[in-house]
Design a protein around this motif. Structure first.
Motif, PDB file in Angstrom:
ATOM      1  N   GLU A 101      -7.030 -11.330 -11.492  1.00  0.00           N
ATOM      2  CA  GLU A 101      -6.810 -11.117 -10.069  1.00  0.00           C
ATOM      3  C   GLU A 101      -6.829 -12.433  -9.288  1.00  0.00           C
TER       4      GLU A 101
ATOM      5  N   LEU B 108      -7.393  -9.461  -3.966  1.00  0.00           N
ATOM      6  CA  LEU B 108      -8.520  -8.543  -4.141  1.00  0.00           C
ATOM      7  C   LEU B 108      -9.626  -8.737  -3.102  1.00  0.00           C
TER       8      LEU B 108
ATOM      9  N   LEU C  41      -5.375  -3.017  -7.923  1.00  0.00           N
ATOM     10  CA  LEU C  41      -5.274  -4.217  -8.755  1.00  0.00           C
ATOM     11  C   LEU C  41      -3.814  -4.586  -8.971  1.00  0.00           C
TER      12      LEU C  41
END
Length: 477
Positions: A172, A177, A265
């Motif tokens: 990520e 995120l 995600l």
């Protein structure tokens, strides 16, 4: 604790219920629960390595703040390289020290110098390559003034340690995120429903496809000297679907699990085996890693700018690093080198960005060319996978040599007393479903979604106990 284990089947509902019915009052309580759950999840592998994760988290959190607050370029550089050097140092010691020590010892022995290298024989901390890259991208982005440092230690720790992606990605970015982590989440039934569908489809990929293919691929690769050309070719195909079902299945489950907690995600796979050339394959395979190397290595090196010589250099650096990232073995480096060779003709002819649009087939000659391109790309990918799977480069070359020169194309029984082409029917069904899903956001959604869900559960139950191969391949990276 595997996603496909009974312990995780108990763990996930408990955290889900606590998250939405007990700890949903504020962002702080939501993140605190997820962080504790993540640390518990990681400690189930080996609690000792939890301290390494905590140290890495604190290091990047603290240095990120120091980089942002530094009043001179010199101080910024000192803090920046302290973080980069420490992170890569830990990764190098745990993952690559023994490899370099043995390689140096073998090199010296070839020139008549014999020595016994000091080897550590340390266990590789699960997920170290993934959470290290999380921290590296965060620190680099702060240093380049792309983002501000995160001052909330719980929010940052959750970004690094979030359990769905902790041990095998996706890798990520803080820009994607962290903003979600910093906001309180509210339950969204449709998002949770999509998450369940993603989890189930990921289980199908892992349990039905990957684990079943592993039974055959392992039997063939482990005894390739006694296999004929047909079995060797099938072994390469089985491993191609094993690693795809295994890794993309994990990614789908990670994305689905995260949806249950209101967090989205990054997509990690986009039907890579339908690619029309190697460049398109790498835009569709392990997207989070490919884009990481593109943004933090390839573009800083000059990317596709400059002379062709520099472009070729950059391509080989990226692919060799990608291979080396996967593990401390020359087979992974060879795999990266082969993919660089595949990519080279496209780069030299400026064709590496040719196939961007979504694939569509019609009853014409162009569609025939597309199908042939997809098949050729898949064949080249399977040949490269032989090096990824083989125990040594010598074994990989021997495998391919036997496949090309054996000349015997007859069915063979394996040690498990099954024909090694029975699974082809299952693979063909899977490919048909994947082709139909390629333009969908969710693989099981749409009309008859409940029926599809029931069929998936049926397949999981029918084949879930078939293979004893349960581990995820990418946990070793």
């Amino acid at each position: 604790m595997f996603f496909n284990s009974l312990s995780f089947a108990v763990f996930l509902p408990i955290i889900f219920l606590l998250y939405w019915f007990v700890f949903s009052k504020s962002k702080l309580t939501q993140n605190g629960l997820l962080l504790l759950a993540s640390y518990f999840f990681y400690s189930c592998w080996d609690w000792r390595f939890l301290f390494l994760l905590l140290f890495s988290t604190f290091l990047d959190y603290y240095t990120g703040i120091q980089i942002e607050n530094s009043d001179s370029k010199k101080k910024r550089k000192i803090w920046f390289w302290l973080s980069i050097g420490t992170n890569l140092g830990f990764l190098g010691v745990f993952k690559y020290y023994d490899f370099f020590a043995l390689s140096l010892s073998n090199l010296l022995s070839n020139v008549g110098i014999k020595e016994n290298p000091l080897l550590l024989h340390w266990i590789l901390p699960v997920g170290i390559s993934f959470y290290t890259f999380h921290g590296l991208s965060y620190v680099i982005d702060i240093y380049k003034s792309r983002i501000k440092a995160e001052h909330n230690p719980i929010d940052y720790a959750l970004f690094v340690s979030y359990f769905p992606l902790l041990v095998a990605g996706p890798i990520e970015r803080a820009t994607h995120l962290l903003p979600q982590v910093k906001e309180k989440r509210s339950f969204n039934f449709q998002q949770a429903k999509d998450g369940v569908f993603m989890i189930v489809w990921g289980l199908v990929k892992k349990v039905v496809i990957a684990d079943t293919c592993a039974t055959y691929a392992n039997a063939i690769f482990d005894h390739y000297e006694s296999m004929n050309a047909l079995s060797l070719a099938l072994g390469a195909v089985y491993f191609a679907f094993q690693i795809y079902g295994d890794f993309s299945g994990y990614s789908d489950m990670a994305i689905g699990i995260s949806k249950l907690f209101g967090l989205e995600l990054l997509r990690n796979f986009n039907y890579p085996y339908f690619s029309r050339d190697i460049a398109e394959f790498w835009r569709r395979w392990h997207i989070s890693l490919s884009s990481w190397f593109r943004d933090y290595v390839y573009i800083p090196l000059g990317g596709s700018k400059g002379s062709k010589v520099k472009q070729v250099r950059n391509v080989f650096i990226i692919f060799l690093l990608s291979g080396f990232w996967h593990g401390a073995n020359w087979t992974y480096i060879a795999w990266g080198f082969i993919n660089a060779l595949y990519f080279l003709p496209l780069l030299l002819r400026n064709k590496n960005r040719s196939n961007i649009e979504v694939i569509s087939l019609k009853w014409n000659l162009d569609s025939v060319k597309v199908i042939l391109s997809i098949l050729m790309t898949f064949v080249l990918t399977c040949l490269a996978w032989v090096f990824f799977r083989a125990k040594s480069i010598t074994a990989a070359f021997d495998y391919i040599k036997r496949m090309a020169t054996n000349g015997i194309f007859q069915s063979q029984y394996l040690a498990n007393r099954r024909y090694n082409y029975e699974i082809l029917i299952l693979i063909l069904i899977f490919v048909s479903v994947e082709w139909n899903n390629r333009i969908k956001q969710e693989p099981i959604s749409g009309r008859f979604s409940i029926l599809r869900l029931a069929l998936c559960f049926g397949a999981i139950l029918a084949l879930g106990t078939y293979s004893d191969y349960k581990a995820f391949i990418y946990f070793q990276f």
